[in-house]
Design a protein around this motif. Structure first.
Motif, PDB file in Angstrom:
ATOM      1  N   GLU A 154      -4.131 -17.967 -18.170  1.00 39.02           N
ATOM      2  CA  GLU A 154      -3.128 -17.308 -17.078  1.00 39.02           C
ATOM      3  C   GLU A 154      -1.778 -18.211 -16.792  1.00 39.02           C
ATOM      4  OE1 GLU A 154      -7.269 -15.980 -15.906  1.00 39.02           O
ATOM      5  OE2 GLU A 154      -6.453 -17.867 -16.690  1.00 39.02           O
ATOM      6  N   PHE A 155      -1.736 -19.464 -17.274  1.00 41.32           N
ATOM      7  CA  PHE A 155      -0.734 -20.220 -17.364  1.00 41.32           C
ATOM      8  C   PHE A 155       0.198 -20.043 -18.239  1.00 41.32           C
ATOM      9  CE2 PHE A 155      -3.993 -22.429 -15.111  1.00 41.32           C
ATOM     10  CZ  PHE A 155      -3.211 -22.670 -13.728  1.00 41.32           C
ATOM     11  N   TYR A 156      -0.169 -19.359 -19.378  1.00 37.26           N
ATOM     12  CA  TYR A 156       1.057 -19.198 -20.625  1.00 37.26           C
ATOM     13  C   TYR A 156       2.215 -18.325 -20.087  1.00 37.26           C
ATOM     14  CZ  TYR A 156      -2.934 -20.775 -23.725  1.00 37.26           C
ATOM     15  OH  TYR A 156      -3.828 -21.426 -24.394  1.00 37.26           O
ATOM     16  N   GLY A 157       3.338 -18.808 -20.452  1.00 35.81           N
ATOM     17  CA  GLY A 157       4.505 -18.088 -20.355  1.00 35.81           C
ATOM     18  C   GLY A 157       4.787 -18.126 -18.732  1.00 35.81           C
ATOM     19  N   THR A 158       4.258 -18.849 -17.903  1.00 39.19           N
ATOM     20  CA  THR A 158       4.705 -19.139 -16.402  1.00 39.19           C
ATOM     21  C   THR A 158       5.211 -20.391 -16.410  1.00 39.19           C
ATOM     22  OG1 THR A 158       2.579 -20.193 -15.694  1.00 39.19           O
ATOM     23  CG2 THR A 158       2.722 -17.681 -15.839  1.00 39.19           C
ATOM     24  N   GLN A 159       6.230 -20.559 -15.285  1.00 40.05           N
ATOM     25  CA  GLN A 159       6.845 -21.856 -14.963  1.00 40.05           C
ATOM     26  C   GLN A 159       5.892 -22.585 -14.370  1.00 40.05           C
ATOM     27  OE1 GLN A 159       9.668 -19.708 -11.970  1.00 40.05           O
ATOM     28  NE2 GLN A 159      11.294 -20.146 -13.168  1.00 40.05           N
ATOM     29  N   LEU A 160       4.817 -22.465 -13.819  1.00 40.32           N
ATOM     30  CA  LEU A 160       3.899 -23.074 -13.436  1.00 40.32           C
ATOM     31  C   LEU A 160       3.250 -23.961 -14.506  1.00 40.32           C
ATOM     32  CD1 LEU A 160       2.523 -24.680 -11.156  1.00 40.32           C
ATOM     33  CD2 LEU A 160       0.732 -22.762 -10.767  1.00 40.32           C
ATOM     34  N   GLY A 161       2.971 -23.191 -15.486  1.00 34.67           N
ATOM     35  CA  GLY A 161       2.185 -23.664 -16.840  1.00 34.67           C
ATOM     36  C   GLY A 161       3.011 -24.384 -17.660  1.00 34.67           C
ATOM     37  N   SER A 173       4.538 -23.068  -0.518  1.00 33.31           N
ATOM     38  CA  SER A 173       5.112 -22.443  -1.179  1.00 33.31           C
ATOM     39  C   SER A 173       6.314 -22.703  -2.151  1.00 33.31           C
ATOM     40  CB  SER A 173       5.884 -21.397  -0.107  1.00 33.31           C
ATOM     41  OG  SER A 173       6.650 -20.310  -0.690  1.00 33.31           O
ATOM     42  N   HIS A 174       6.393 -22.508  -3.241  1.00 32.64           N
ATOM     43  CA  HIS A 174       7.302 -23.039  -4.404  1.00 32.64           C
ATOM     44  C   HIS A 174       7.652 -21.896  -5.360  1.00 32.64           C
ATOM     45  CE1 HIS A 174       8.914 -25.209  -7.552  1.00 32.64           C
ATOM     46  NE2 HIS A 174       9.325 -26.273  -6.819  1.00 32.64           N
ATOM     47  N   VAL A 175       8.842 -21.919  -5.752  1.00 32.26           N
ATOM     48  CA  VAL A 175       9.172 -20.732  -6.707  1.00 32.26           C
ATOM     49  C   VAL A 175       8.030 -20.589  -7.911  1.00 32.26           C
ATOM     50  CG1 VAL A 175      10.580 -21.979  -8.071  1.00 32.26           C
ATOM     51  CG2 VAL A 175      11.040 -19.535  -7.800  1.00 32.26           C
ATOM     52  N   TYR A 176       7.738 -21.721  -8.303  1.00 35.27           N
ATOM     53  CA  TYR A 176       6.662 -21.823  -9.548  1.00 35.27           C
ATOM     54  C   TYR A 176       5.177 -21.262  -9.057  1.00 35.27           C
ATOM     55  CZ  TYR A 176       9.834 -24.903 -12.055  1.00 35.27           C
ATOM     56  OH  TYR A 176      10.859 -25.811 -12.817  1.00 35.27           O
ATOM     57  N   HIS A 177       4.964 -21.733  -7.741  1.00 33.93           N
ATOM     58  CA  HIS A 177       3.568 -21.079  -7.255  1.00 33.93           C
ATOM     59  C   HIS A 177       3.583 -19.507  -6.968  1.00 33.93           C
ATOM     60  CE1 HIS A 177       2.798 -25.261  -5.743  1.00 33.93           C
ATOM     61  NE2 HIS A 177       2.437 -25.339  -6.804  1.00 33.93           N
ATOM     62  N   ASP A 178       4.947 -19.080  -6.173  1.00 35.48           N
ATOM     63  CA  ASP A 178       5.081 -17.632  -6.321  1.00 35.48           C
ATOM     64  C   ASP A 178       5.169 -16.792  -7.276  1.00 35.48           C
ATOM     65  OD1 ASP A 178       5.186 -18.461  -3.551  1.00 35.48           O
ATOM     66  OD2 ASP A 178       7.152 -18.439  -3.248  1.00 35.48           O
ATOM     67  N   ASP A 235      -4.076 -16.908  -1.183  1.00 36.28           N
ATOM     68  CA  ASP A 235      -3.599 -18.126  -0.825  1.00 36.28           C
ATOM     69  C   ASP A 235      -3.953 -18.951  -2.442  1.00 36.28           C
ATOM     70  OD1 ASP A 235      -2.568 -18.158   1.653  1.00 36.28           O
ATOM     71  OD2 ASP A 235      -4.332 -19.080   2.460  1.00 36.28           O
ATOM     72  N   LEU A 236      -2.926 -19.376  -2.806  1.00 33.77           N
ATOM     73  CA  LEU A 236      -3.053 -20.434  -4.154  1.00 33.77           C
ATOM     74  C   LEU A 236      -3.593 -21.691  -3.449  1.00 33.77           C
ATOM     75  CD1 LEU A 236      -2.714 -20.621  -6.979  1.00 33.77           C
ATOM     76  CD2 LEU A 236      -0.228 -21.559  -6.936  1.00 33.77           C
ATOM     77  N   MET A 237      -4.562 -22.031  -3.957  1.00 30.45           N
ATOM     78  CA  MET A 237      -5.193 -23.375  -3.734  1.00 30.45           C
ATOM     79  C   MET A 237      -5.250 -24.257  -5.280  1.00 30.45           C
ATOM     80  SD  MET A 237      -7.915 -22.298  -1.028  1.00 30.45           S
ATOM     81  CE  MET A 237      -8.274 -23.869  -0.437  1.00 30.45           C
ATOM     82  N   PHE A 238      -5.072 -25.558  -5.029  1.00 32.87           N
ATOM     83  CA  PHE A 238      -5.354 -26.626  -6.034  1.00 32.87           C
ATOM     84  C   PHE A 238      -6.279 -27.741  -5.746  1.00 32.87           C
ATOM     85  CE2 PHE A 238      -1.907 -28.234  -3.701  1.00 32.87           C
ATOM     86  CZ  PHE A 238      -1.869 -29.541  -3.966  1.00 32.87           C
ATOM     87  N   LYS A 239      -6.525 -28.569  -6.746  1.00 37.71           N
ATOM     88  CA  LYS A 239      -7.284 -29.751  -6.803  1.00 37.71           C
ATOM     89  C   LYS A 239      -6.730 -30.531  -7.842  1.00 37.71           C
ATOM     90  CE  LYS A 239     -11.907 -31.484  -6.618  1.00 37.71           C
ATOM     91  NZ  LYS A 239     -13.428 -31.077  -6.459  1.00 37.71           N
ATOM     92  N   PHE A 252       3.970 -17.549 -10.193  1.00 32.86           N
ATOM     93  CA  PHE A 252       2.451 -17.652 -10.824  1.00 32.86           C
ATOM     94  C   PHE A 252       1.575 -16.610 -10.143  1.00 32.86           C
ATOM     95  CE2 PHE A 252      -1.890 -19.474 -10.918  1.00 32.86           C
ATOM     96  CZ  PHE A 252      -2.050 -19.067 -12.320  1.00 32.86           C
ATOM     97  N   THR A 253       1.492 -16.471  -8.682  1.00 31.67           N
ATOM     98  CA  THR A 253       0.814 -15.576  -8.073  1.00 31.67           C
ATOM     99  C   THR A 253       1.338 -14.223  -8.229  1.00 31.67           C
ATOM    100  OG1 THR A 253       0.369 -17.241  -6.457  1.00 31.67           O
ATOM    101  CG2 THR A 253       0.341 -14.965  -5.561  1.00 31.67           C
ATOM    102  N   ARG A 254       2.528 -14.052  -8.430  1.00 35.32           N
ATOM    103  CA  ARG A 254       3.090 -12.343  -8.600  1.00 35.32           C
ATOM    104  C   ARG A 254       2.682 -12.237 -10.347  1.00 35.32           C
ATOM    105  NH1 ARG A 254       6.179  -9.146  -6.188  1.00 35.32           N
ATOM    106  NH2 ARG A 254       6.656 -10.735  -4.480  1.00 35.32           N
ATOM    107  N   SER A 255       2.556 -13.195 -11.120  1.00 41.03           N
ATOM    108  CA  SER A 255       2.297 -12.836 -12.618  1.00 41.03           C
ATOM    109  C   SER A 255       0.848 -12.340 -12.603  1.00 41.03           C
ATOM    110  CB  SER A 255       2.497 -13.881 -13.389  1.00 41.03           C
ATOM    111  OG  SER A 255       1.814 -14.931 -13.263  1.00 41.03           O
ATOM    112  N   LEU A 256      -0.009 -12.778 -11.563  1.00 42.25           N
ATOM    113  CA  LEU A 256      -1.305 -12.150 -11.677  1.00 42.25           C
ATOM    114  C   LEU A 256      -1.780 -11.157 -10.979  1.00 42.25           C
ATOM    115  CD1 LEU A 256      -3.064 -15.765 -11.738  1.00 42.25           C
ATOM    116  CD2 LEU A 256      -2.689 -14.366 -13.488  1.00 42.25           C
ATOM    117  N   ASN A 257      -0.587 -10.822 -10.099  1.00 46.63           N
ATOM    118  CA  ASN A 257      -0.556  -9.521  -9.179  1.00 46.63           C
ATOM    119  C   ASN A 257      -1.391  -9.857  -7.897  1.00 46.63           C
ATOM    120  OD1 ASN A 257       0.529  -6.833  -8.722  1.00 46.63           O
ATOM    121  ND2 ASN A 257      -1.408  -5.944  -9.355  1.00 46.63           N
TER     122      ASN A 257
END
Length: 121
Positions: A12-19, A89-94, A113-117, A96-101
Protein backbone atom coordinates in the motif's frame (compact mmCIF):
# COMPACT_ATOMS: atom_id res chain seq x y z
CA UNK A 1 -12.37 -23.56 12.44
CA UNK A 2 -11.15 -20.07 11.79
CA UNK A 3 -12.27 -17.63 14.46
CA UNK A 4 -9.98 -14.70 13.64
CA UNK A 5 -7.67 -13.42 10.97
CA UNK A 6 -5.29 -10.55 10.42
CA UNK A 7 -3.90 -9.28 7.13
CA UNK A 8 -0.97 -6.95 6.76
CA UNK A 9 1.21 -5.88 3.86
CA UNK A 10 3.70 -3.32 2.63
CA UNK A 11 2.52 -2.73 -0.94
CA UNK A 12 0.00 0.00 0.00
CA UNK A 13 2.94 2.34 0.58
CA UNK A 14 4.53 1.90 -2.87
CA UNK A 15 4.46 5.15 -4.80
CA UNK A 16 3.14 7.22 -1.88
CA UNK A 17 4.80 10.14 -0.13
CA UNK A 18 4.30 8.39 3.21
CA UNK A 19 6.08 5.29 1.93
CA UNK A 20 8.98 7.40 0.71
CA UNK A 21 9.49 8.77 4.24
CA UNK A 22 10.65 5.32 5.35
CA UNK A 23 13.43 3.06 4.19
CA UNK A 24 12.59 -0.14 2.32
CA UNK A 25 10.60 -2.60 4.43
CA UNK A 26 10.37 -0.25 7.41
CA UNK A 27 6.60 0.32 7.43
CA UNK A 28 3.70 -2.14 7.58
CA UNK A 29 0.00 -1.63 6.85
CA UNK A 30 -2.57 -3.56 8.84
CA UNK A 31 -5.30 -4.06 6.27
CA UNK A 32 -7.74 -6.20 8.17
CA UNK A 33 -8.44 -7.57 11.62
CA UNK A 34 -11.47 -9.85 11.74
CA UNK A 35 -12.88 -11.92 14.57
CA UNK A 36 -15.90 -14.21 14.36
CA UNK A 37 -18.80 -12.34 16.03
CA UNK A 38 -19.43 -15.17 18.50
CA UNK A 39 -15.74 -15.08 19.55
CA UNK A 40 -15.48 -11.32 20.12
CA UNK A 41 -14.73 -9.67 23.46
CA UNK A 42 -12.58 -12.64 24.55
CA UNK A 43 -9.11 -11.21 23.86
CA UNK A 44 -8.62 -12.71 20.40
CA UNK A 45 -8.25 -9.30 18.71
CA UNK A 46 -5.59 -8.36 21.27
CA UNK A 47 -3.72 -11.60 20.60
CA UNK A 48 -3.87 -11.05 16.83
CA UNK A 49 -2.42 -7.55 17.25
CA UNK A 50 0.32 -8.91 19.52
CA UNK A 51 1.21 -11.37 16.76
CA UNK A 52 1.49 -8.50 14.28
CA UNK A 53 3.76 -6.65 16.72
CA UNK A 54 6.04 -9.69 17.00
CA UNK A 55 6.18 -10.11 13.23
CA UNK A 56 6.90 -6.41 12.74
CA UNK A 57 9.67 -6.50 15.36
CA UNK A 58 11.29 -9.53 13.71
CA UNK A 59 11.11 -7.81 10.30
CA UNK A 60 12.70 -4.61 11.61
CA UNK A 61 9.55 -2.57 10.92
CA UNK A 62 9.59 0.96 12.36
CA UNK A 63 5.88 1.81 12.20
CA UNK A 64 2.58 0.00 11.67
CA UNK A 65 -0.31 1.93 10.14
CA UNK A 66 -4.00 1.08 9.90
CA UNK A 67 -7.28 2.77 9.01
CA UNK A 68 -10.22 2.49 11.37
CA UNK A 69 -13.86 3.25 10.63
CA UNK A 70 -14.58 6.09 13.07
CA UNK A 71 -17.97 4.59 13.94
CA UNK A 72 -16.38 1.36 15.22
CA UNK A 73 -15.87 2.27 18.88
CA UNK A 74 -14.97 -1.28 19.90
CA UNK A 75 -12.13 -1.45 17.35
CA UNK A 76 -11.00 2.02 18.41
CA UNK A 77 -10.72 0.89 22.02
CA UNK A 78 -8.82 -2.26 20.97
CA UNK A 79 -6.34 -0.30 18.87
CA UNK A 80 -5.77 2.36 21.54
CA UNK A 81 -5.14 -0.30 24.19
CA UNK A 82 -2.66 -1.93 21.78
CA UNK A 83 -0.72 1.35 21.55
CA UNK A 84 -2.05 2.86 18.31
CA UNK A 85 -2.54 6.61 18.10
CA UNK A 86 -4.48 8.72 15.64
CA UNK A 87 -2.15 10.24 13.04
CA UNK A 88 -2.21 14.03 12.88
CA UNK A 89 -3.44 15.55 9.66
CA UNK A 90 -0.49 15.93 7.30
CA UNK A 91 -0.26 16.02 3.54
CA UNK A 92 1.54 12.64 3.50
CA UNK A 93 -1.13 11.04 5.70
CA UNK A 94 -3.98 12.62 3.76
CA UNK A 95 -2.55 11.55 0.40
CA UNK A 96 -1.98 8.00 1.67
CA UNK A 97 -5.58 7.77 2.90
CA UNK A 98 -6.85 9.11 -0.43
CA UNK A 99 -4.68 6.62 -2.36
CA UNK A 100 -6.54 3.80 -0.59
CA UNK A 101 -9.90 5.48 -1.26
CA UNK A 102 -10.55 5.74 2.49
CA UNK A 103 -10.90 9.52 2.66
CA UNK A 104 -14.05 10.89 4.30
CA UNK A 105 -17.17 9.95 2.39
CA UNK A 106 -15.38 7.75 -0.17
CA UNK A 107 -16.99 4.47 0.87
CA UNK A 108 -20.75 4.87 1.33
CA UNK A 109 -20.20 8.08 3.30
CA UNK A 110 -18.02 6.39 5.94
CA UNK A 111 -15.09 8.13 7.62
CA UNK A 112 -11.79 6.53 8.56
CA UNK A 113 -9.00 7.60 10.87
CA UNK A 114 -5.39 6.77 10.07
CA UNK A 115 -3.72 5.29 13.15
CA UNK A 116 -0.13 4.25 13.77
CA UNK A 117 2.12 2.52 16.24
CA UNK A 118 5.91 2.85 16.55
CA UNK A 119 7.84 -0.44 16.71
CA UNK A 120 11.50 0.26 15.87
CA UNK A 121 13.51 3.44 15.63
Amino acid sequence: WIIGTVECSIHEFYGTQLGQCYGPLKVLYLTEVAVLPSARRCGLGRMLLQGVDKLAFQMGIETIYLHMDVSNDIAGTLYKKAGYRRAKSHVYHDNFTRSLNLHDGAIQGRCHDLMFKQIHK
